[in-house]
Write a protein that holds these residues in place. Structure first.
Motif, PDB file in Angstrom:
ATOM      1  N   ARG A   1      61.966  22.707 -56.170  1.00  0.00           N
ATOM      2  CA  ARG A   1      61.209  21.666 -55.476  1.00  0.00           C
ATOM      3  C   ARG A   1      61.269  20.363 -56.254  1.00  0.00           C
ATOM      4  NH1 ARG A   1      56.042  25.652 -54.508  1.00  0.00           N
ATOM      5  NH2 ARG A   1      56.822  26.704 -52.654  1.00  0.00           N
ATOM      6  N   LEU A   2      61.196  19.264 -55.523  1.00  0.00           N
ATOM      7  CA  LEU A   2      61.134  17.946 -56.147  1.00  0.00           C
ATOM      8  C   LEU A   2      59.671  17.655 -56.487  1.00  0.00           C
ATOM      9  CD1 LEU A   2      62.889  15.486 -56.889  1.00  0.00           C
ATOM     10  CD2 LEU A   2      62.362  14.548 -54.632  1.00  0.00           C
ATOM     11  N   GLU A   3      59.402  17.360 -57.757  1.00  0.00           N
ATOM     12  CA  GLU A   3      58.017  17.186 -58.220  1.00  0.00           C
ATOM     13  C   GLU A   3      57.945  16.008 -59.190  1.00  0.00           C
ATOM     14  OE1 GLU A   3      56.893  21.939 -57.896  1.00  0.00           O
ATOM     15  OE2 GLU A   3      57.852  21.157 -59.704  1.00  0.00           O
ATOM     16  N   ARG A   4      58.402  14.834 -58.713  1.00  0.00           N
ATOM     17  CA  ARG A   4      58.427  13.657 -59.585  1.00  0.00           C
ATOM     18  C   ARG A   4      57.029  13.150 -59.901  1.00  0.00           C
ATOM     19  NH1 ARG A   4      62.264  10.330 -55.670  1.00  0.00           N
ATOM     20  NH2 ARG A   4      60.788  11.372 -54.248  1.00  0.00           N
TER      21      ARG A   4
ATOM     22  N   ASP B   1      55.568  13.693 -53.718  1.00  0.00           N
ATOM     23  CA  ASP B   1      56.214  15.003 -53.814  1.00  0.00           C
ATOM     24  C   ASP B   1      55.185  16.125 -53.884  1.00  0.00           C
ATOM     25  OD1 ASP B   1      58.635  13.664 -53.874  1.00  0.00           O
ATOM     26  OD2 ASP B   1      58.767  13.690 -56.059  1.00  0.00           O
TER      27      ASP B   1
ATOM     28  N   THR C   1      56.150  18.670 -48.868  1.00  0.00           N
ATOM     29  CA  THR C   1      55.288  18.172 -49.942  1.00  0.00           C
ATOM     30  C   THR C   1      54.455  19.324 -50.480  1.00  0.00           C
ATOM     31  OG1 THR C   1      55.168  15.951 -48.994  1.00  0.00           O
ATOM     32  CG2 THR C   1      53.409  16.573 -50.512  1.00  0.00           C
TER      33      THR C   1
ATOM     34  N   LYS D   1      58.431   7.717 -58.779  1.00  0.00           N
ATOM     35  CA  LYS D   1      59.630   7.927 -57.952  1.00  0.00           C
ATOM     36  C   LYS D   1      60.853   7.311 -58.606  1.00  0.00           C
ATOM     37  CE  LYS D   1      57.960   8.368 -53.187  1.00  0.00           C
ATOM     38  NZ  LYS D   1      57.924   7.732 -51.847  1.00  0.00           N
TER      39      LYS D   1
ATOM     40  N   SER E   1      63.712   9.816 -60.897  1.00  0.00           N
ATOM     41  CA  SER E   1      64.951   9.956 -60.124  1.00  0.00           C
ATOM     42  C   SER E   1      66.076   9.391 -60.980  1.00  0.00           C
ATOM     43  CB  SER E   1      64.869   9.171 -58.808  1.00  0.00           C
ATOM     44  OG  SER E   1      63.783   9.601 -58.019  1.00  0.00           O
TER      45      SER E   1
ATOM     46  N   VAL F   1      66.778  15.025 -55.270  1.00  0.00           N
ATOM     47  CA  VAL F   1      66.143  13.771 -54.862  1.00  0.00           C
ATOM     48  C   VAL F   1      66.687  13.310 -53.514  1.00  0.00           C
ATOM     49  CG1 VAL F   1      65.915  11.319 -55.417  1.00  0.00           C
ATOM     50  CG2 VAL F   1      65.602  13.040 -57.210  1.00  0.00           C
TER      51      VAL F   1
ATOM     52  N   LYS G   1      65.240  14.454 -50.188  1.00  0.00           N
ATOM     53  CA  LYS G   1      63.943  13.953 -49.725  1.00  0.00           C
ATOM     54  C   LYS G   1      63.908  12.439 -49.590  1.00  0.00           C
ATOM     55  CE  LYS G   1      58.998  14.509 -50.378  1.00  0.00           C
ATOM     56  NZ  LYS G   1      57.922  15.289 -51.020  1.00  0.00           N
ATOM     57  N   ASP G   2      64.802  11.730 -50.270  1.00  0.00           N
ATOM     58  CA  ASP G   2      64.746  10.266 -50.337  1.00  0.00           C
ATOM     59  C   ASP G   2      66.022   9.675 -49.760  1.00  0.00           C
ATOM     60  OD1 ASP G   2      64.743   7.567 -51.190  1.00  0.00           O
ATOM     61  OD2 ASP G   2      63.375   8.068 -52.824  1.00  0.00           O
TER      62      ASP G   2
END
Length: 351
Positions: free
Chosen positions: A27-30, A54, A90, A286, A290, A338, A341-342
């Motif tokens: 999972r992305l967890e920035r 995130d 999320t 973010k 990244s 990244v 999701k972005d």
């Protein structure tokens, strides 16, 4: 024997509890964005906030007055049921009160029984040793079984005492529920008797001074990072255990430059993300957590030149080998995560 045997480690701790994860979900967890569970003005904004972050965390612990603990707990359950978090992409977390508080049992019971299907992670504050994780592990397994959950809830510990820091490796290895560990600089500073009132970041008195000049001219000096050793040790413990390290809060909401630098230091040392206490810290996290598009492009040059990671290649005048291939893989894999999701960064990474 102080630890479970390998064959027992991944067995559920209660009859009917879900099987523990053998590998963490990717999972992305920035950023872990904190929302006070009792705040009725902020709570309705949660569905929109969920699109910007995130991880969204319902906070029940510090910053929640004692007479608002019940309201915060009810608010966390309400937030859990506002949207389908599992489908949203999320993460939904909650920071409960510490294990030796009068609120911990009700916090965990209500969250698991009333919100367990949406809850990804329980954040455990002031963890001092593996015994804290073991107690919470058994309790949550019993509640998962009672609630009929099919997916295990993970744990995230906060390092806030010298004892917890001294036992960080044991904490990281304490349970297959362990998702990660965050640095709690304010409580840790107080417990260590560090002489600072700042929440994270550097300090103007913590400096190095160059040697004296023969002519007596002023000596150059530079402010240092109070948290370098602590973060590096936490990262090593987490990576040894196959979990993620996080920088915690940066308390000076108005000093965005210093916040960005502290986040960047943590990112370079190996942290996956940081806490955001105010909306103006979300964009910083973010950006910082990244990878830079130029770094991604160079990393992918290395991977393309050495598809199987073996041998040696010269790229842009720099020698690359199996060690730099591994470094490039870290950058490229994070960029892929990244990009999922972005859209803006996805475009930059593919340019």
């Amino acid at each position: 024997m102080s630890q479970k045997t390998p064959r027992q480690f991944f067995k559920p701790l209660a009859i009917g509890a879900p099987e523990p994860f053998r590998d963490l979900p990717v999972r992305l967890e920035r950023m872990i964005h904190f929302v006070p569970g009792h705040n009725e003005k902020i709570r309705p904004k949660v569905p929109d906030m969920a699109k910007q972050v995130d991880v969204l965390l319902a906070n029940l612990e510090d910053a929640i007055p004692s007479d608002a603990k019940d309201a915060a707990r009810a608010g966390a359950v309400e937030m859990a049921n506002m949207i389908d978090w599992q489908a949203s992409g999320t993460g939904f977390w909650s920071r409960v009160n510490c294990i030796n508080s009068p609120w911990f049992l009700d916090d965990v019971t209500d969250l698991v029984l009333k919100a367990g299907r949406q809850l990804d992670v329980i954040m455990l504050p002031k963890v001092e040793g593996p015994w804290d994780i073991h107690y919470a592990d058994q309790l949550v397994a019993q509640l998962e079984a009672k609630a009929g959950l099919s997916r295990p809830i993970l744990f995230h510990a906060i390092l806030e005492t010298a004892e917890g820091m001294a036992r960080v490796e044991e904490i990281a290895l304490a349970s297959p529920r362990m998702q990660g560990i965050s640095l709690g600089p304010a409580d840790l500073a107080a417990n260590r008797k560090m002489k600072t009132t700042r929440v994270g970041g550097g300090h103007p008195f913590y400096r190095v001074l160059e040697d004296p000049h023969a002519d007596g001219s002023p000596r150059a000096n530079a402010q240092q990072d109070l948290w370098h050793y602590t973060i590096a040790r936490m990262v090593d413990a987490c990576r040894m255990a196959g979990i993620n390290a996080f920088y915690g809060p940066f308390g000076d909401i108005a000093d965005l430059d210093a916040c960005e630098q502290q986040f960047r230091n943590a990112f370079l040392l190996g942290c996956a993300g940081a806490w955001s206490l105010h909306p103006n810290q979300i964009a910083i996290a973010k950006r910082v957590f990244s990878p830079d598009p130029d770094e991604v492009r160079f990393a992918r040059k290395i991977l393309a030149a050495m598809p199987d990671g073996s041998g040696v290649a010269m790229i842009d005048g720099k020698m690359q080998d199996d060690a730099t291939w591994k470094q490039a893989k870290v950058i490229s894999d994070l960029a892929d995560l990244v990009a999922s999701k972005d859209p803006d960064l996805a475009s930059a990474y593919s340019a």
